[in-house]
Design a protein around this motif. Structure first.
Motif, mmCIF file in Angstrom:
data_model
loop_
_atom_site.group_PDB
_atom_site.id
_atom_site.type_symbol
_atom_site.label_atom_id
_atom_site.label_comp_id
_atom_site.label_asym_id
_atom_site.label_seq_id
_atom_site.Cartn_x
_atom_site.Cartn_y
_atom_site.Cartn_z
ATOM 1 N N UNK A 303 0.695 -1.309 0.023
ATOM 2 C CA UNK A 303 -0.022 -0.001 0.022
ATOM 3 C C UNK A 303 0.845 1.148 0.031
ATOM 4 N N UNK A 304 2.098 1.163 -0.466
ATOM 5 C CA UNK A 304 3.025 2.337 -0.335
ATOM 6 C C UNK A 304 2.991 3.089 -1.657
ATOM 7 N N UNK A 305 1.990 3.609 -1.933
ATOM 8 C CA UNK A 305 1.677 4.536 -3.001
ATOM 9 C C UNK A 305 2.152 4.034 -4.279
ATOM 10 N N UNK A 306 2.865 5.086 -5.003
ATOM 11 C CA UNK A 306 3.548 4.688 -6.204
ATOM 12 C C UNK A 306 4.540 3.695 -6.515
ATOM 13 N N UNK A 307 5.018 3.501 -5.037
ATOM 14 C CA UNK A 307 6.227 2.364 -4.938
ATOM 15 C C UNK A 307 5.715 1.151 -5.353
#
Length: 392
Positions: A303-307
């Motif tokens: 759930x780490x965004x664009x990562x």
């Protein structure tokens, strides 16, 4: 479509003759079409369910019966190819695959549709593993990893190119047109394969002809079964998790799958070159150990965004490097029974996919989606331990 295999040859930086290029392009296009048939079913299921007035769950049996027939019949064709040759089985398989897709296109009842997909699964069982085997026979031992990685990339390219093309065709001409197109291309490929593989040998004479017992081969392919559980228990439910838990939009989900697809092709291609330089055993073990780590990372940072795009790319890169190098390892370890070994390996793959999808559904229902990558990491650990303990 023509640019992709040529690009593959440039990426792996090998010097090949025109004859060798024809071998590789034939294998690549054959597996691209087979892969398109496999991957295009999923986006077409809603349209098929609507026309036959059935639920999506019932329509999903089209995939199940195909996979079961493939898994059951692939070892038989592998055994036959080791004794009678691969060319005739591949050509007959492509011809019957074309008929199966034509029957799918003209099916007037769901029962006929199911029957056509059973026939398709039987046909593909005599194509995919035997293309891998005949490439393994044809390639020089020091180039086998690269050659196998190129043809595997054809199958993987269907994931992000073939299936979307089929979906686009459905929008203009309906879902039946997809299978008519596949039927026509399969018929043409049967002629091409008949001509191309006419001069190939069963195996290189300099290779030690070591027979592998059925028990030894089954033990070897268990590595792939656990690998498939680790990869597909998560992949089958990836879209569900990203949309429901990460609240991804349709465009973000498409970008995620694209990142995964590109990573899969890149992992397959680059692992081939490394395999030929340092050995299939080392690459297969090392990449599977790395897969344990990347799946654990996905569990913590999904759930780490664009990562997440980079993590999905890395997951596919490492995962398919592991699969491709292990295929090369099996081809090297079982030269006299190469057809049987690679056929059983594909059966193990489909068994792992089936078990993984069942396991994944249970896990996300019981403990939630974010637990799934961690459990998949455990399956990858089992795969790596079996792989490391194995000897020729």
């Amino acid at each position: 479509m023509i640019e992709m295999p040529i690009y593959c040859l440039r990426v792996v930086d090998i010097r090949i003759s025109l004859k060798e290029a024809i071998y590789l392009l034939t294998g690549w296009f054959t597996l691209f079409i087979i892969g398109t048939d496999l991957f295009v079913i999923s986006p077409l299921l809603p349209f098929i369910a609507q026309e036959y007035e059935i639920t999506p769950a019932v329509a999903g049996w089209l995939v199940t019966v195909f996979s079961l027939m493939y898994a059951i019949s692939a070892p038989l064709f592998g055994w036959l190819s080791d004794r009678k040759g691969r060319r005739l089985l591949i050509v007959c398989g492509l011809f019957s695959f074309g008929i199966a897709n034509f029957l799918t296109a003209i099916s007037q009842s769901f029962a006929m549709l199911i029957t056509s997909r059973i026939f398709a699964g039987l046909s593909v069982a005599s194509i995919t593993p035997l293309v891998y085997a005949i490439i393994g026979d044809t390639a020089l031992p020091e180039r086998r990893g690269v050659w196998l990685s190129i043809v595997v990339s054809g199958h993987l390219t269907a994931l992000w190119a073939g299936a979307p093309l089929g979906t686009l065709l459905e929008q203009f001409l309906g879902w039946r047109s997809v299978f008519i197109s596949l039927a026509v291309i399969a018929a043409l490929l049967s002629i091409l394969n008949f001509r191309v593989w006419a001069s190939t040998n069963q195996a290189h004479p300099e290779e030690a002809q070591v027979k592998g017992s059925a028990l030894k081969i089954i033990s070897a392919v268990s590595v792939t079964a656990f690998w498939a559980i680790a990869m597909y228990a998560l992949y089958v439910f990836l879209g569900t998790g990203l949309v429901l838990d990460n609240h991804f939009s349709s465009s973000e989900l498409a970008a995620s799958i694209t990142a995964y697809g590109i990573g899969a092709v890149a992992g397959s291609l680059f692992s081939g070159r490394v395999t030929d330089k340092i050995g299939a055993r080392k690459v297969s073990i090392f990449s599977t150990v790395m897969l344990v780590g990347i799946l654990a990372l996905l569990g913590f940072f999904l759930s780490a965004g664009t990562w997440v795009y980079f993590l999905l790319f890395l997951w596919a890169l490492i995962g398919y490097a592991s699969f491709t190098s292990y295929q090369a390892r099996l081809a090297e370890e079982f030269p006299e029974t190469r057809g049987m070994a690679l056929a059983l390996n594909n059966t193990a793959l489909y068994i792992g996919i089936t078990l993984g999808s069942m396991m994944g559904g249970f896990i996300i229902t019981k403990w939630g989606f974010f637990t799934l990558p961690l459990i998949c990491s455990g399956a990858a650990l089992i795969s790596s331990l079996i792989s490391a303990k194995r000897k020729m």
